[in-house]
Design a protein around this motif. Structure first.
Motif, PDB file in Angstrom:
ATOM      1  N   HIS A 347      43.537  70.987  13.189  1.00 48.41           N
ATOM      2  CA  HIS A 347      43.176  72.397  13.247  1.00 48.41           C
ATOM      3  C   HIS A 347      43.733  73.121  14.467  1.00 48.41           C
ATOM      4  CE1 HIS A 347      39.929  70.274  10.968  1.00 48.41           C
ATOM      5  NE2 HIS A 347      40.246  71.225  10.099  1.00 48.41           N
ATOM      6  N   ALA A 348      44.466  72.381  15.291  1.00 48.99           N
ATOM      7  CA  ALA A 348      45.042  73.024  16.480  1.00 48.99           C
ATOM      8  C   ALA A 348      46.235  73.889  16.095  1.00 48.99           C
ATOM      9  CB  ALA A 348      45.457  71.966  17.495  1.00 48.99           C
ATOM     10  N   VAL A 349      46.512  74.902  16.908  1.00 49.53           N
ATOM     11  CA  VAL A 349      47.689  75.759  16.719  1.00 49.53           C
ATOM     12  C   VAL A 349      48.866  75.207  17.511  1.00 49.53           C
ATOM     13  CG1 VAL A 349      48.632  78.074  17.030  1.00 49.53           C
ATOM     14  CG2 VAL A 349      46.241  77.773  16.332  1.00 49.53           C
ATOM     15  N   ARG A 350      48.648  74.946  18.795  1.00 45.93           N
ATOM     16  CA  ARG A 350      49.724  74.430  19.636  1.00 45.93           C
ATOM     17  C   ARG A 350      49.320  73.214  20.464  1.00 45.93           C
ATOM     18  NH1 ARG A 350      49.962  79.904  20.177  1.00 45.93           N
ATOM     19  NH2 ARG A 350      48.694  79.806  22.065  1.00 45.93           N
ATOM     20  N   THR A 351      48.071  73.177  20.948  1.00 45.58           N
ATOM     21  CA  THR A 351      47.720  72.182  21.968  1.00 45.58           C
ATOM     22  C   THR A 351      46.310  71.650  21.755  1.00 45.58           C
ATOM     23  OG1 THR A 351      49.070  73.424  23.549  1.00 45.58           O
ATOM     24  CG2 THR A 351      47.572  71.760  24.451  1.00 45.58           C
ATOM     25  N   ILE A 352      46.138  70.373  22.086  1.00 43.48           N
ATOM     26  CA  ILE A 352      44.802  69.789  22.196  1.00 43.48           C
ATOM     27  C   ILE A 352      44.654  69.231  23.615  1.00 43.48           C
ATOM     28  CG2 ILE A 352      44.705  69.181  19.756  1.00 43.48           C
ATOM     29  CD1 ILE A 352      45.123  66.252  20.586  1.00 43.48           C
ATOM     30  N   VAL A 353      43.427  69.139  24.075  1.00 41.52           N
ATOM     31  CA  VAL A 353      43.142  68.656  25.428  1.00 41.52           C
ATOM     32  C   VAL A 353      42.169  67.489  25.324  1.00 41.52           C
ATOM     33  CG1 VAL A 353      42.249  69.235  27.718  1.00 41.52           C
ATOM     34  CG2 VAL A 353      43.489  70.967  26.382  1.00 41.52           C
ATOM     35  N   LEU A 354      42.542  66.350  25.924  1.00 44.68           N
ATOM     36  CA  LEU A 354      41.707  65.163  25.934  1.00 44.68           C
ATOM     37  C   LEU A 354      41.254  64.895  27.366  1.00 44.68           C
ATOM     38  CD1 LEU A 354      43.641  64.852  23.384  1.00 44.68           C
ATOM     39  CD2 LEU A 354      43.147  62.405  23.549  1.00 44.68           C
ATOM     40  N   GLY A 355      39.981  64.589  27.533  1.00 50.67           N
ATOM     41  CA  GLY A 355      39.473  64.308  28.871  1.00 50.67           C
ATOM     42  C   GLY A 355      38.351  63.303  28.837  1.00 50.67           C
ATOM     43  N   GLY A 360      26.901  60.938  36.335  1.00 44.23           N
ATOM     44  CA  GLY A 360      25.700  60.149  36.575  1.00 44.23           C
ATOM     45  C   GLY A 360      25.811  58.798  35.897  1.00 44.23           C
ATOM     46  N   ALA A 361      24.880  58.506  35.008  1.00 44.30           N
ATOM     47  CA  ALA A 361      24.862  57.211  34.316  1.00 44.30           C
ATOM     48  C   ALA A 361      25.563  57.276  32.975  1.00 44.30           C
ATOM     49  CB  ALA A 361      23.420  56.740  34.127  1.00 44.30           C
ATOM     50  N   HIS A 362      26.346  58.347  32.728  1.00 45.87           N
ATOM     51  CA  HIS A 362      26.995  58.516  31.435  1.00 45.87           C
ATOM     52  C   HIS A 362      28.493  58.738  31.609  1.00 45.87           C
ATOM     53  CE1 HIS A 362      22.808  59.334  30.351  1.00 45.87           C
ATOM     54  NE2 HIS A 362      23.141  59.021  29.110  1.00 45.87           N
ATOM     55  N   ALA A 363      29.229  58.304  30.603  1.00 39.88           N
ATOM     56  CA  ALA A 363      30.637  58.661  30.478  1.00 39.88           C
ATOM     57  C   ALA A 363      30.741  59.850  29.526  1.00 39.88           C
ATOM     58  CB  ALA A 363      31.434  57.483  29.939  1.00 39.88           C
ATOM     59  N   VAL A 364      31.640  60.790  29.846  1.00 42.30           N
ATOM     60  CA  VAL A 364      31.775  62.011  29.059  1.00 42.30           C
ATOM     61  C   VAL A 364      33.198  62.095  28.528  1.00 42.30           C
ATOM     62  CG1 VAL A 364      31.563  64.515  29.023  1.00 42.30           C
ATOM     63  CG2 VAL A 364      30.031  63.155  30.475  1.00 42.30           C
ATOM     64  N   ILE A 365      33.320  62.154  27.192  1.00 45.46           N
ATOM     65  CA  ILE A 365      34.617  62.325  26.525  1.00 45.46           C
ATOM     66  C   ILE A 365      34.645  63.711  25.911  1.00 45.46           C
ATOM     67  CG2 ILE A 365      36.149  61.465  24.712  1.00 45.46           C
ATOM     68  CD1 ILE A 365      34.725  58.765  24.941  1.00 45.46           C
ATOM     69  N   THR A 366      35.740  64.440  26.130  1.00 46.86           N
ATOM     70  CA  THR A 366      35.898  65.768  25.527  1.00 46.86           C
ATOM     71  C   THR A 366      37.241  65.828  24.814  1.00 46.86           C
ATOM     72  OG1 THR A 366      36.833  66.660  27.577  1.00 46.86           O
ATOM     73  CG2 THR A 366      34.464  66.906  27.257  1.00 46.86           C
ATOM     74  N   VAL A 367      37.208  66.406  23.613  1.00 45.23           N
ATOM     75  CA  VAL A 367      38.427  66.654  22.828  1.00 45.23           C
ATOM     76  C   VAL A 367      38.362  68.106  22.369  1.00 45.23           C
ATOM     77  CG1 VAL A 367      39.788  66.015  20.831  1.00 45.23           C
ATOM     78  CG2 VAL A 367      38.546  64.250  22.088  1.00 45.23           C
ATOM     79  N   SER A 368      39.347  68.917  22.818  1.00 47.23           N
ATOM     80  CA  SER A 368      39.360  70.353  22.525  1.00 47.23           C
ATOM     81  C   SER A 368      40.636  70.724  21.801  1.00 47.23           C
ATOM     82  CB  SER A 368      39.242  71.164  23.818  1.00 47.23           C
ATOM     83  OG  SER A 368      38.128  70.749  24.580  1.00 47.23           O
ATOM     84  N   ASP A 369      40.561  71.806  21.018  1.00 48.23           N
ATOM     85  CA  ASP A 369      41.755  72.347  20.362  1.00 48.23           C
ATOM     86  C   ASP A 369      41.749  73.849  20.515  1.00 48.23           C
ATOM     87  OD1 ASP A 369      40.548  73.717  17.947  1.00 48.23           O
ATOM     88  OD2 ASP A 369      39.844  71.676  17.548  1.00 48.23           O
ATOM     89  N   ASP A 370      42.882  74.476  20.175  1.00 48.75           N
ATOM     90  CA  ASP A 370      43.002  75.935  20.273  1.00 48.75           C
ATOM     91  C   ASP A 370      43.027  76.573  18.897  1.00 48.75           C
ATOM     92  OD1 ASP A 370      45.422  74.987  19.459  1.00 48.75           O
ATOM     93  OD2 ASP A 370      46.625  76.084  20.932  1.00 48.75           O
ATOM     94  N   GLY A 371      42.339  75.914  17.940  1.00 52.40           N
ATOM     95  CA  GLY A 371      42.322  76.421  16.579  1.00 52.40           C
ATOM     96  C   GLY A 371      41.285  77.519  16.378  1.00 52.40           C
ATOM     97  N   PRO A 372      40.829  77.713  15.126  1.00 55.20           N
ATOM     98  CA  PRO A 372      39.903  78.811  14.822  1.00 55.20           C
ATOM     99  C   PRO A 372      38.482  78.588  15.340  1.00 55.20           C
ATOM    100  CG  PRO A 372      40.311  77.487  12.867  1.00 55.20           C
ATOM    101  CD  PRO A 372      41.256  76.983  13.911  1.00 55.20           C
ATOM    102  N   GLY A 373      38.171  77.372  15.743  1.00 52.60           N
ATOM    103  CA  GLY A 373      36.826  77.115  16.262  1.00 52.60           C
ATOM    104  C   GLY A 373      35.792  76.952  15.148  1.00 52.60           C
ATOM    105  N   ILE A 374      34.565  76.675  15.562  1.00 58.32           N
ATOM    106  CA  ILE A 374      33.449  76.461  14.620  1.00 58.32           C
ATOM    107  C   ILE A 374      32.329  77.429  14.974  1.00 58.32           C
ATOM    108  CG2 ILE A 374      31.734  74.798  13.768  1.00 58.32           C
ATOM    109  CD1 ILE A 374      33.662  72.578  14.520  1.00 58.32           C
TER     110      ILE A 374
END
Length: 448
Positions: A347-355, A360-374
């Protein structure tokens, strides 16, 4: 029956106790009256001879039946009218204390309760005997016992009948609930129990059963929807393969390498992936995901996905990865990240971002896109199975609607959470939080 038995035993014990207390009270009252009369006579004998006693002291009353004055040898000197000629008790020695005894008189049915007291006078030593017949006490006890014998069974019957009626009335709503529940079938799970306005245990039971019926209905509806959606998803590739095979059976030359490579093989692979996803979700529903917990480097998984996206698509992949290690199932976590990345690429237009990073006591994974969103109202619903929005995230985009549902199942098995939000570019951002220490109670891995 339990109430009748308890009440019967309680009344029997209470009746015996009442008769015992009543007997003790009547005897105590009789003894007190006799001792009072004896004391009055002893007081006069200190100054007067027995023959000079006041005749009123020798008179009998309702509580005093016999009065006798004995000499030192036990012979009767004076007595009340109608008293036995023989002494009812032996003479007491000088200085003896008051005695209370029960004796039988000369007459067959005359039982006495006797008080004897020694008296020293100017003419010698005497013994004063004051007796009261036991018949009035026995008659009173017999009357009370008879009343109890008649009254207790009546009370027990009344208590048993009242208990039966009241308990039956109080359980009547339970019987209605039973009838309603027995009439509910899988054909229609929308019926609910009537909640009594009593605000008691029965009302709370009805509320609990309605809540259970609601959960059963939701589960049944979800199961039917799941089967329908799965059938619909499998119909498309199966139809394509069936049509091609039928055409190939009639025209063998039609099945060339290009058709197999471009049409049939992708459809077969799509069906295989869908079946694998359905099997994973079915196992998760049945007994939970089987996790093989080891140390997993999330940064390595995300770096591999960045390389895969850059090499296989025209979408740019931005990496914001920091060294992060968790305890979990490496295969399932790879599948989680891949599903998120494939969803973002789709659903991305040009780019996705992975991080990934730690918080604290948690690991955080983020996956983003520049598409139409939800839209905000759909951000929780997209984590359900076979959910696709009527936007660019439609079936034409190639998804089956199971990717995010599988992510949610795997993350939940690891004790984490999934949140769908909005990225800085206006597209979708999926954030996964996993405990660094791994799942609190990891399922036991299946043996194959």
């Amino acid at each position: 029956m339990a109430a009748v038995v308890v009440v019967t035993v309680a009344f029997a014990v209470a009746s015996l106790a009442l008769l015992w207390v009543l007997r003790a009270s009547l005897e105590s009252s009789t003894d007190a009256a006799s001792q009072s009369r004896a004391a009055d006579i002893v007081a006069q004998l200190r100054t007067d001879a027995p023959a000079e006693l006041d005749r009123t002291l020798l008179a009998t009353t309702g509580r005093t039946s016999v009065v006798q004055v004995l000499d030192a040898g036990g012979a009767v000197l004076v007595a009340s009218e109608g008293a036995p000629s023989e002494a009812l008790a032996p003479a007491l020695p000088t200085g003896a204390t008051t005695r209370v005894t029960e004796v039988r008189g000369a007459r067959e049915s005359a039982d006495y309760r006797v008080v004897t007291e020694a008296a020293a006078g100017p003419t010698g030593t005497f013994t004063v005997v004051v007796a009261a017949e036991q018949d009035p006490v026995s008659e009173t006890l017999s009357t009370v016992a008879a009343l109890l014998a008649l009254g207790v069974p009546v009370v027990v019957v009344v208590v048993g009948a009242a208990t039966y009626l009241l308990v039956g009335r109080s359980l009547r709503p339970v019987e209605r609930m039973r009838g309603t529940v027995s009439a509910i079938t899988t054909a229609d799970l929308s019926d609910r129990l009537a909640v009594p306005a009593t605000h008691d245990e029965i009302a709370r039971l009805a509320v609990t059963l309605n809540s259970m019926l609601g959960r059963i209905e939701d589960g049944h509806t979800a199961q039917r929807r799941f089967v329908g959606d799965a059938s619909h998803e499998l119909r498309s590739p199966l139809s394509t393969l069936t049509a091609a095979l039928e055409l190939g059976a009639e025209r063998p030359g039609f099945l060339d390498v290009e058709l197999v490579r471009d049409r049939l093989l992708p459809e077969a692979q799509r069906m295989q992936h869908l079946v694998d996803d359905l099997l994973l979700l079915a196992r998760a529903d049945e007994r939970g995901l089987a996790l093989r917990v080891v140390d997993v480097d999330l940064d390595d998984i995300l770096d591999a996905e960045v390389i895969r996206v850059r090499a296989g698509t025209t979408i740019g992949a931005v990496s914001r990865v920091h060294p992060t290690q968790v305890r979990g199932d490496a295969v399932q976590l790879v599948r989680t990240v891949r599903n998120l990345v494939d969803n973002a690429v789709r659903h991305a237009v040009r780019t996705i971002v992975l991080g990934c990073t730690t918080d604290g006591a948690h690991a955080v994974i983020t996956v983003s896109d520049d598409g139409p969103g939800i839209p905000a109202v759909d951000r929780t619903r997209v984590l359900e199975r076979f959910v696709r929005l009527d936007t660019d995230r439609a079936r034409s985009a190639g998804g089956s609607g199971l990717g995010l549902a599988i992510v949610a199942e795997i993350v939940a098995a690891h004790g984490g959470t999934v949140v769908v939000g909005e990225s800085d570019d206006g597209g979708a951002r999926v954030t996964v939080r996993l405990p660094l220490a791994g799942p609190a109670h990891p399922p036991v891995a299946e043996k194959r």
